[in-house]
Design a protein around this motif. Structure first.
Motif, short mmCIF file in Angstrom:
data_model
loop_
_atom_site.label_atom_id
_atom_site.label_comp_id
_atom_site.label_asym_id
_atom_site.label_seq_id
_atom_site.Cartn_x
_atom_site.Cartn_y
_atom_site.Cartn_z
N ARG A 55 0.82 -1.22 0.00
CA ARG A 55 0.00 0.00 0.00
C ARG A 55 0.86 1.27 0.00
O ARG A 55 0.35 2.35 -0.24
N ASP A 56 2.17 1.13 0.23
CA ASP A 56 3.07 2.28 0.27
C ASP A 56 3.79 2.53 -1.06
O ASP A 56 4.60 3.44 -1.15
N THR A 57 3.51 1.72 -2.07
CA THR A 57 4.19 1.86 -3.35
C THR A 57 3.19 1.97 -4.48
O THR A 57 2.02 1.67 -4.32
N THR A 58 3.71 2.39 -5.62
CA THR A 58 2.89 2.46 -6.84
C THR A 58 3.73 1.96 -8.00
O THR A 58 4.96 2.02 -7.96
N THR A 59 3.08 1.47 -9.00
CA THR A 59 3.75 0.99 -10.19
C THR A 59 3.28 1.83 -11.36
O THR A 59 2.09 2.14 -11.45
N SER A 60 4.19 2.20 -12.23
CA SER A 60 3.78 3.00 -13.38
C SER A 60 4.26 2.34 -14.67
O SER A 60 5.22 1.57 -14.67
N THR A 61 3.60 2.67 -15.75
CA THR A 61 3.92 2.14 -17.06
C THR A 61 4.76 3.16 -17.81
O THR A 61 4.47 4.36 -17.74
N HIS A 62 5.78 2.69 -18.48
CA HIS A 62 6.66 3.58 -19.23
C HIS A 62 6.80 3.10 -20.66
O HIS A 62 6.73 1.91 -20.93
N LEU A 63 7.01 4.04 -21.56
CA LEU A 63 7.26 3.74 -22.95
C LEU A 63 8.70 3.25 -23.08
O LEU A 63 9.61 3.84 -22.48
N THR A 64 8.92 2.19 -23.83
CA THR A 64 10.29 1.69 -24.03
C THR A 64 11.05 2.60 -24.99
O THR A 64 10.45 3.34 -25.78
N ALA A 65 12.35 2.50 -24.95
CA ALA A 65 13.19 3.27 -25.87
C ALA A 65 12.91 2.86 -27.31
O ALA A 65 12.89 3.70 -28.22
N ASP A 66 12.67 1.57 -27.54
CA ASP A 66 12.36 1.09 -28.90
C ASP A 66 11.04 1.69 -29.39
O ASP A 66 10.94 2.10 -30.55
N TRP A 124 -0.16 17.71 -19.03
CA TRP A 124 -1.60 17.98 -18.93
C TRP A 124 -2.44 16.89 -19.57
O TRP A 124 -3.66 16.98 -19.60
N ASN A 125 -1.82 15.84 -20.10
CA ASN A 125 -2.52 14.74 -20.76
C ASN A 125 -3.50 15.27 -21.81
O ASN A 125 -4.67 14.87 -21.86
N ALA A 126 -3.01 16.19 -22.62
CA ALA A 126 -3.85 16.78 -23.66
C ALA A 126 -2.95 17.29 -24.79
O ALA A 126 -1.81 17.67 -24.55
N PRO A 127 -3.49 17.31 -26.01
CA PRO A 127 -2.74 17.89 -27.12
C PRO A 127 -2.46 19.36 -26.85
O PRO A 127 -3.31 20.07 -26.28
N THR A 157 -0.99 7.54 -24.06
CA THR A 157 -1.62 7.01 -22.85
C THR A 157 -1.63 5.49 -22.82
O THR A 157 -1.52 4.84 -23.86
N ALA A 158 -1.78 4.96 -21.63
CA ALA A 158 -2.00 3.53 -21.41
C ALA A 158 -3.08 3.46 -20.33
O ALA A 158 -2.87 3.94 -19.22
N GLY A 159 -4.24 2.94 -20.68
CA GLY A 159 -5.34 2.89 -19.72
C GLY A 159 -5.78 4.29 -19.29
O GLY A 159 -6.04 4.52 -18.12
N LYS A 160 -5.80 5.22 -20.21
CA LYS A 160 -6.20 6.61 -19.99
C LYS A 160 -5.20 7.44 -19.18
O LYS A 160 -5.39 8.61 -18.95
N ALA A 161 -4.13 6.82 -18.73
CA ALA A 161 -3.10 7.55 -17.97
C ALA A 161 -1.96 7.93 -18.91
O ALA A 161 -1.53 7.10 -19.73
N PRO A 162 -1.47 9.16 -18.83
CA PRO A 162 -0.37 9.55 -19.71
C PRO A 162 0.92 8.84 -19.33
O PRO A 162 1.27 8.76 -18.16
N ILE A 163 1.60 8.29 -20.34
CA ILE A 163 2.88 7.61 -20.09
C ILE A 163 4.02 8.24 -20.86
O ILE A 163 5.18 7.93 -20.61
N ALA A 164 3.68 9.11 -21.83
CA ALA A 164 4.71 9.75 -22.64
C ALA A 164 4.09 10.93 -23.37
O ALA A 164 2.87 11.09 -23.40
#
Length: 189
Positions: A55-66, A124-127, A157-164
């Motif tokens: 409960r003290d941590t979070t995991t986030s998704t990141h775009l790979t370099a490729d 801002w997760n927006a164009p 985005t991934a699952g509506k969350a901005p990742i890049a």
């Protein structure tokens, strides 16, 4: 002019230096004599690292370099097909640059502009073309360091969350820049 010390002054100075060296040596020997015991005591009292609970941590998704490279190449290709000389930047969720590709003939100002557009889009997760309109109601937004409220940046985005964020700069309009950034984002689907 060189000043020489009297014999008495030289003896006093030499004695003081010898006393300092002797005191330092004695202190070092005394400290080393107790070092093994002190090291053993500190090893016993060392606690293991604390483990954070789930409960003290979070995991986030990141775009790979490729993936970032694939998106940037797709954006550059779209621009080249229309005869535009642009720079493409891809930033991660935290706004850190993953890569920047400066196309052949792109202007020197396009490098920083592309990075700032990508940063703004992911922040801002927006164009960025959509964010331009927000300046009418909140003109101070443009003063936030690292941002650029001009068309040409889109979030990924991934699952509506901005990742890049993908930013393009160098075409004659923000509309074209954003068209090429969208082409880069589309390459990821």
């Amino acid at each position: 002019m060189k000043k020489t010390l009297s014999r008495r002054a030289r003896l006093a100075t030499g004695g003081a230096v010898l006393a300092a060296v002797a005191a330092g040596t004695f202190g070092t020997v005394a400290a080393n004599a107790s070092a093994p015991e002190a090291a053993q005591d500190s090893a016993v009292s060392a606690a293991p690292a604390a483990a954070a609970g789930k409960r003290d941590t979070t995991t986030s998704t990141h775009l790979t370099a490729d993936a970032a490279t694939e998106a940037a190449r797709a954006a550059l290709k779209a621009a080249e097909q229309e005869g535009q000389r642009v720079t493409v930047a891809v930033v991660d969720r935290n706004g850190n640059t993953i890569l920047t590709m400066r196309g052949d003939g792109a202007g020197p100002q396009s490098y920083e502009s592309a990075e700032r557009k990508a940063y703004t889009a992911v922040s801002w997760n927006a164009p960025t073309s959509e964010l331009e309109g927000r300046l009418e109601n909140a003109p101070n937004l443009k003063d936030i360091p690292g941002t650029l409220f001009l068309g040409g940046g889109v979030p990924v985005t991934a699952g509506k969350a901005p990742i890049a964020g993908i930013g393009v700069a160098g075409a004659p309009s923000g509309t074209l820049d954003e068209k090429f950034a969208r082409a880069g984002a589309a390459a990821l689907n």
